[in-house]
Write a protein that holds these residues in place. Structure first.
Motif, short mmCIF file in Angstrom:
data_model
loop_
_atom_site.label_atom_id
_atom_site.label_comp_id
_atom_site.label_asym_id
_atom_site.label_seq_id
_atom_site.Cartn_x
_atom_site.Cartn_y
_atom_site.Cartn_z
N ILE A 173 0.84 -1.20 0.00
CA ILE A 173 0.00 0.00 0.00
C ILE A 173 0.87 1.25 0.00
CG2 ILE A 173 -1.64 1.35 1.37
CD1 ILE A 173 -2.89 -1.29 2.27
N GLU A 174 1.90 1.26 0.85
CA GLU A 174 2.83 2.40 0.89
C GLU A 174 3.64 2.51 -0.39
OE1 GLU A 174 5.06 3.37 4.51
OE2 GLU A 174 4.13 1.61 5.43
N LEU A 175 4.17 1.39 -0.84
CA LEU A 175 5.05 1.37 -2.01
C LEU A 175 4.29 1.81 -3.27
CD1 LEU A 175 7.83 0.68 -3.18
CD2 LEU A 175 7.06 -1.70 -3.39
N ALA A 176 3.12 1.24 -3.48
CA ALA A 176 2.34 1.60 -4.67
C ALA A 176 1.91 3.06 -4.63
CB ALA A 176 1.11 0.69 -4.78
N GLY A 177 1.59 3.55 -3.43
CA GLY A 177 1.24 4.96 -3.31
C GLY A 177 2.39 5.87 -3.69
N LYS A 178 3.60 5.49 -3.28
CA LYS A 178 4.77 6.28 -3.62
C LYS A 178 5.07 6.22 -5.12
CE LYS A 178 9.38 7.38 -1.89
NZ LYS A 178 10.40 7.07 -0.86
N MET A 179 4.64 5.14 -5.76
CA MET A 179 4.82 5.00 -7.20
C MET A 179 3.74 5.73 -7.99
SD MET A 179 5.91 0.94 -7.20
CE MET A 179 6.08 0.76 -8.98
N GLY A 180 2.81 6.38 -7.28
CA GLY A 180 1.80 7.19 -7.94
C GLY A 180 0.45 6.52 -8.15
N HIS A 181 0.22 5.39 -7.49
CA HIS A 181 -1.03 4.67 -7.66
C HIS A 181 -1.92 4.85 -6.43
CE1 HIS A 181 0.35 2.47 -11.26
NE2 HIS A 181 1.54 2.56 -10.68
N GLN A 182 -3.17 5.17 -6.66
CA GLN A 182 -4.13 5.28 -5.57
C GLN A 182 -4.56 3.88 -5.15
OE1 GLN A 182 -7.65 7.54 -6.47
NE2 GLN A 182 -8.71 6.91 -4.60
N VAL A 183 -4.38 3.56 -3.86
CA VAL A 183 -4.74 2.25 -3.35
C VAL A 183 -5.93 2.40 -2.42
CG1 VAL A 183 -3.98 0.18 -2.15
CG2 VAL A 183 -2.34 1.49 -3.51
N THR A 184 -7.00 1.66 -2.69
CA THR A 184 -8.22 1.71 -1.88
C THR A 184 -8.44 0.37 -1.21
OG1 THR A 184 -9.19 3.29 -3.44
CG2 THR A 184 -10.70 2.17 -1.92
N GLU A 185 -8.74 0.41 0.07
CA GLU A 185 -9.13 -0.78 0.82
C GLU A 185 -10.65 -0.77 0.96
OE1 GLU A 185 -6.39 -1.69 4.29
OE2 GLU A 185 -5.85 0.40 3.91
N ARG A 186 -11.31 -1.76 0.39
CA ARG A 186 -12.77 -1.81 0.44
C ARG A 186 -13.26 -3.22 0.15
NH1 ARG A 186 -14.75 -2.35 -4.74
NH2 ARG A 186 -13.60 -1.38 -6.50
N LYS A 187 -14.56 -3.42 0.32
CA LYS A 187 -15.15 -4.69 -0.09
C LYS A 187 -15.03 -4.83 -1.60
CE LYS A 187 -18.50 -5.32 3.63
NZ LYS A 187 -19.94 -5.50 3.97
N PHE A 188 -14.68 -6.03 -2.02
CA PHE A 188 -14.48 -6.28 -3.46
C PHE A 188 -15.24 -7.54 -3.84
CE2 PHE A 188 -12.35 -7.81 -7.24
CZ PHE A 188 -12.18 -6.64 -7.98
N GLY A 189 -16.28 -7.39 -4.65
CA GLY A 189 -17.14 -8.52 -4.99
C GLY A 189 -16.54 -9.46 -6.02
N ILE A 190 -16.92 -10.72 -5.93
CA ILE A 190 -16.43 -11.70 -6.89
C ILE A 190 -16.95 -11.38 -8.29
CG2 ILE A 190 -18.34 -13.31 -6.39
CD1 ILE A 190 -14.68 -14.20 -7.37
N ASP A 191 -18.15 -10.81 -8.38
CA ASP A 191 -18.67 -10.42 -9.70
C ASP A 191 -17.88 -9.26 -10.29
OD1 ASP A 191 -20.63 -12.37 -9.72
OD2 ASP A 191 -22.17 -11.08 -8.83
N GLU A 192 -17.39 -8.37 -9.44
CA GLU A 192 -16.54 -7.28 -9.93
C GLU A 192 -15.25 -7.84 -10.52
OE1 GLU A 192 -14.72 -2.97 -8.41
OE2 GLU A 192 -15.73 -4.30 -6.97
N TRP A 193 -14.74 -8.90 -9.92
CA TRP A 193 -13.55 -9.58 -10.45
C TRP A 193 -13.86 -10.16 -11.84
CZ3 TRP A 193 -10.35 -13.47 -7.00
CH2 TRP A 193 -9.33 -14.03 -7.76
N ARG A 194 -14.92 -10.94 -11.92
CA ARG A 194 -15.26 -11.59 -13.19
C ARG A 194 -15.53 -10.56 -14.28
NH1 ARG A 194 -19.35 -15.17 -9.70
NH2 ARG A 194 -18.22 -17.13 -9.52
N ASP A 195 -16.37 -9.59 -13.97
CA ASP A 195 -16.75 -8.60 -14.97
C ASP A 195 -15.57 -7.69 -15.34
OD1 ASP A 195 -19.28 -9.67 -14.78
OD2 ASP A 195 -20.08 -8.06 -13.50
N GLY A 196 -14.75 -7.36 -14.34
CA GLY A 196 -13.62 -6.47 -14.58
C GLY A 196 -12.59 -7.05 -15.52
N VAL A 197 -12.29 -8.34 -15.36
CA VAL A 197 -11.33 -8.99 -16.25
C VAL A 197 -11.93 -9.13 -17.65
CG1 VAL A 197 -10.06 -11.11 -16.71
CG2 VAL A 197 -10.13 -10.19 -14.38
N THR A 198 -13.19 -9.53 -17.71
CA THR A 198 -13.86 -9.72 -19.01
C THR A 198 -13.92 -8.43 -19.81
OG1 THR A 198 -15.20 -11.51 -18.09
CG2 THR A 198 -15.97 -10.49 -20.13
N SER A 199 -14.21 -7.31 -19.13
CA SER A 199 -14.33 -6.02 -19.81
C SER A 199 -12.99 -5.36 -20.08
CB SER A 199 -15.19 -5.07 -18.98
OG SER A 199 -14.52 -4.71 -17.78
N GLY A 200 -11.95 -5.80 -19.39
CA GLY A 200 -10.65 -5.16 -19.52
C GLY A 200 -10.40 -4.06 -18.51
#
Length: 359
Positions: A270-297
């Motif tokens: 979380i610290e390292l990625a933030g320093k590299m310029g990436h916003q890191v969010t800690e939240r609930k992450f649904g399995i459907d979001e995983w499936r749909d996110g990979v499929t859509s790109g």
């Protein structure tokens, strides 16, 4: 903490040690010594000692064997190019053991005493810390653990507790290069629930994952993915690693803690990625979001992290009757992994203040 030292009179000889360190594996060979300390309500922590590594003698009624009151940690020591030996964020491991101890009704070992115990044993067995050349990733794996050592049968917190540290040389987790792991989604088993022990590093959490891991391997997968126990729709963690999802806008999501283990590698990323310029969010992450996110790109990379593997790209996800393919890229995963191991092995400046010199 006052630590006495009894050195072994039968050290592993140099030739045999060289053979071990050339191909150490993981958790197979152990160093010449171990550290032990005892706790009772009246005396507190006492009798801290380093002795030759050897078997324990336990009464058949020892509480941990019946009621699983125990916690442990996993960490590493790294030899840098100049021969010095360093640990990575030992205070974070100490703090997590405190949290685990509270959950398991075990006594708290102060951070300073924890770090001193670990560092003292590593210094005594420093010849067991492997050398590294080039991009090598050999290290000394360190296992501090605490267990109910009182001999009694009855459901109550133990009145005698033992803390120990043992060490084992470890080879690179990936031989022949980092490879994506395939994952199996278990829809039958869960690992933790609200109010449970999911956030504690205790053996029961790992025992509960084994049958699901067997299921994953039977399906030709490397690891198992657990969903939340309440709704069965939110991604939590793997059998032994935390997870990250990279989106096409460069943002990163990792499942929130509460019912999962708060990994030291996880928080470091979380610290390292933030320093590299990436916003890191800690939240609930649904399995459907995983499936749909990979499929859509929308999801371009997925990776997992832990002490042993550090960072590993995630390939395809399989479940009963379905599969989603591996994301398109591992570019950021590779950059994060390299940046982290370069700090750990002294190949890059430690701008985070994570490393602690042992000797």
């Amino acid at each position: 903490m006052q630590i006495s030292t009894e050195l072994s009179t039968s050290l592993v000889d140099d030739a045999r040690l060289a053979e071990i360190l050339a191909n150490p594996g993981f958790g197979v060979h152990f160093t010449d010594h171990m550290l032990t300390a005892e706790w009772t309500p009246d005396a507190g922590w006492h009798d801290a000692r380093i002795t030759p590594y050897g078997p324990l003698t336990l009464d058949p009624a020892t509480a941990v064997l019946h009621y699983a009151q125990e916690t442990f940690e996993g960490m590493k020591a790294y030899r840098h190019a100049d021969g010095s030996i360093w640990s990575f964020r030992p205070e974070a491991n100490a703090a997590r053991m405190v949290r685990s101890s509270h959950r398991l009704a075990l006594p708290v070992l102060d951070t300073d005493d924890f770090v001193q115990a670990v560092h003292t044993l590593v210094e005594v067995d420093r010849r067991w810390v492997p050398d590294n050349t080039g991009e090598g990733e050999k290290s000394l794996y360190i296992r501090p653990f605490m267990f109910a050592s009182e001999a009694f049968l009855g459901v109550r917190p133990a009145q005698h507790v033992t803390f120990m540290v043992i060490c084992s040389p470890a080879g690179a987790y990936f031989k022949g290069g980092v490879k994506p792991v395939t994952l199996w989604l278990t829809e039958e088993y869960t690992r933790a629930a609200r109010g449970g022990m999911g956030a504690a590093k205790t053996g029961g959490n790992y025992a509960s994952s084994l049958v699901a891991q067997q299921e994953a391997m039977a399906e030709g997968c490397d690891q198992v993915v657990f969903l939340d126990a309440q709704e069965g729709r939110y991604v939590e963690e793997l059998g032994g690693m935390n997870m990250y999802f990279v989106f096409d806008d460069g943002s990163i999501v990792t499942p929130e803690t509460g019912t999962i283990l708060e990994g030291i590698t996880r928080s470091s990323i979380i610290e390292l990625a933030g320093k590299m310029g990436h916003q890191v969010t800690e939240r609930k992450f649904g399995i459907d979001e995983w499936r749909d996110g990979v499929t859509s790109g929308r999801i371009t990379e997925i990776f997992a992290c832990g002490t042993a593997a550090v960072v590993t790209p995630v390939g395809s996800l399989k479940w009963q009757g379905g599969e989603v393919p591996a994301p398109a890229s591992t570019e950021l995963t590779t950059k994060i992994r390299q940046a982290l191991v370069d700090v750990q092995f002294g190949r890059a400046e430690d701008t985070f203040g994570w490393m602690r010199r042992i000797c």
